[in-house]
Design a protein around this motif. Structure first.
Motif, mmCIF file in Angstrom:
data_model
loop_
_atom_site.group_PDB
_atom_site.id
_atom_site.type_symbol
_atom_site.label_atom_id
_atom_site.label_comp_id
_atom_site.label_asym_id
_atom_site.label_seq_id
_atom_site.Cartn_x
_atom_site.Cartn_y
_atom_site.Cartn_z
ATOM 1 N N UNK A 1 16.789 -63.573 24.913
ATOM 2 C CA UNK A 1 18.372 -63.242 24.576
ATOM 3 C C UNK A 1 18.744 -63.644 23.125
ATOM 4 N N UNK A 2 18.364 -64.823 22.823
ATOM 5 C CA UNK A 2 18.700 -65.349 21.322
ATOM 6 C C UNK A 2 18.353 -64.203 20.320
ATOM 7 N N UNK A 3 17.011 -63.905 20.632
ATOM 8 C CA UNK A 3 16.359 -62.836 19.676
ATOM 9 C C UNK A 3 17.185 -61.627 19.472
ATOM 10 N N UNK A 4 17.525 -61.107 20.706
ATOM 11 C CA UNK A 4 18.327 -59.814 20.732
ATOM 12 C C UNK A 4 19.541 -60.003 20.229
ATOM 13 N N UNK A 5 20.188 -61.252 20.243
ATOM 14 C CA UNK A 5 21.592 -61.336 19.358
ATOM 15 C C UNK A 5 21.312 -61.493 18.055
ATOM 16 N N UNK A 6 20.224 -62.595 17.787
ATOM 17 C CA UNK A 6 20.155 -62.553 16.231
ATOM 18 C C UNK A 6 19.729 -61.302 15.520
ATOM 19 N N UNK A 7 18.975 -60.357 16.329
ATOM 20 C CA UNK A 7 18.521 -59.020 15.825
ATOM 21 C C UNK A 7 19.912 -58.299 15.558
ATOM 22 N N UNK A 8 20.739 -58.544 16.572
ATOM 23 C CA UNK A 8 22.108 -57.731 16.407
ATOM 24 C C UNK A 8 22.873 -58.056 15.027
ATOM 25 N N UNK A 9 22.951 -59.265 14.981
ATOM 26 C CA UNK A 9 23.748 -59.976 13.768
ATOM 27 C C UNK A 9 23.243 -59.720 12.314
ATOM 28 N N UNK B 1 25.188 -52.906 22.501
ATOM 29 C CA UNK B 1 24.155 -52.384 21.526
ATOM 30 C C UNK B 1 22.987 -53.088 21.847
ATOM 31 N N UNK B 2 22.980 -54.534 22.432
ATOM 32 C CA UNK B 2 21.830 -55.000 22.493
ATOM 33 C C UNK B 2 21.220 -54.877 23.933
#
Length: 293
Positions: free
Chosen positions: A21-29, A43-44
């Motif tokens: 989940x962290x990776x998905x969020x970081x990717x979004x940011x 989006x994610x």
DNA sequence: AATCACGTCAACCGCTGTATT
DNA sequence: GAATACAGCGGTTGACGTGAT
């Protein structure tokens, strides 16, 4: 009619975040920058509410966050700022760009409150308390008077600043001129590598998580091994996709919450705050310099 | 080794001010 | 201007780790 809802409240996941989940969020940011949190779940594909995403980013994932124990100087700054500002953790955090308001709040509640209580009830100045030992050179009464005088000075300055006309002699600072807020404008143009510079945090997290998972799942079926596999892959991908961090870059390009604090504020308010901030900054660092001698 | 008590901290909750429709 | 959601903040909770018994 108002806005449409940000996300479907049903099926929203709660609890600790997984590395994936962290990776998905970081990717979004990385792609969109911090903000527009309401669009993150759509989006994610994250099953988290936008609020949770924002919190996770600001308190844990954003670059430049320093973790671990607080230094003596940080402690003193928190104590002084808390005396001056009260429990305004976000405001206090803006003076400690590497720390989150949540961290400071936690540290205050778990460490400093007790420390100060102990200080009040015992003759700490004759003992060698760890952090507060730096106050040894000054008697408690002297220190309290100094602090009170500083608080009064700050309050007076705030009153003066607020009563001044907009066209007064307040220096025409731009936001980036503010010494303690060097990150405010830079935040908006933060580069991909800057976002990615938190890789260490996440890589560490991933390692811990996979270690824990492997322990937990060691007796479980093949199904869990696929999770393990995907996580390890994610870790490898994530870790290898970022360059080593640059701490100077961190310090200049962080604390979005501090930046956010000023979004939407009027120029007048900004000038007033600016003047106070400069004064406070000077007060804090002068004081700390004295104490560190 | 088991259990209990305590400390820590990530995450949630509820509230407020602001933005949007 | 009203209604609604968003963003952010401070307070609180609960899971987890660690040390004491």
């Amino acid at each position: 009619m108002g806005r449409p809802p940000c996300c479907d409240k049903t099926g929203v996941k709660k609890g600790p975040w997984t590395p994936e989940e962290d990776i998905m969020l970081v990717s979004f940011v990385q792609e969109h920058g911090p903000g527009n949190w309401r669009t993150v779940p759509t989006h994610t594909g994250l099953r988290r509410c936008s609020k949770s995403c924002r919190l996770r980013w600001t308190n844990y994932l954003r670059p430049g966050i320093k973790r671990g124990s607080f230094s003596d100087q940080e402690e003193k700054m928190i104590i002084q700022l808390q005396a001056l500002l009260g429990n305004k953790w976000a405001a206090i955090a803006s003076y400690l760009p590497e720390r989150t308001d949540n961290d400071i709040k936690n540290y205050w509640n778990t460490h400093l409150k007790k420390k100060l209580k102990k200080l009040e009830t015992s003759d700490l100045y004759s003992n060698d308390g760890h952090c507060l030992s730096t106050y040894n050179s000054t008697s408690r009464g002297q220190w309290e008077r100094t602090l009170q005088a500083d608080i009064n000075t700050a309050k007076q300055a705030l009153q003066n600043a607020l009563s001044l006309d907009k066209s007064s002699t307040i220096p025409d600072y731009t936001i980036t001129d503010i010494g303690c807020y060097p990150f405010i404008k830079q935040e908006a143009k933060m580069s991909t590598t800057t976002y990615a510079s938190n890789a260490e945090n996440i890589a560490k997290l991933l390692k811990q998580w996979t270690k824990r998972e492997s322990t937990n799942n060691s007796e479980q079926s093949k199904a869990s091994s696929s999770t393990q596999y995907s996580c390890n892959n994610a870790m490898t991908e994530y870790s290898s996709s970022f360059e080593p961090s640059n701490s100077d870059q961190f310090s200049q390009a962080t604390t979005p919450e501090a930046a956010g604090k000023f979004h939407g504020e009027s120029k007048r308010e900004m000038d007033d705050e600016t003047q106070l901030s400069v004064m406070l900054e000077s007060w804090l660092f002068d004081e700390n310099d004295d104490l560190l001698i």
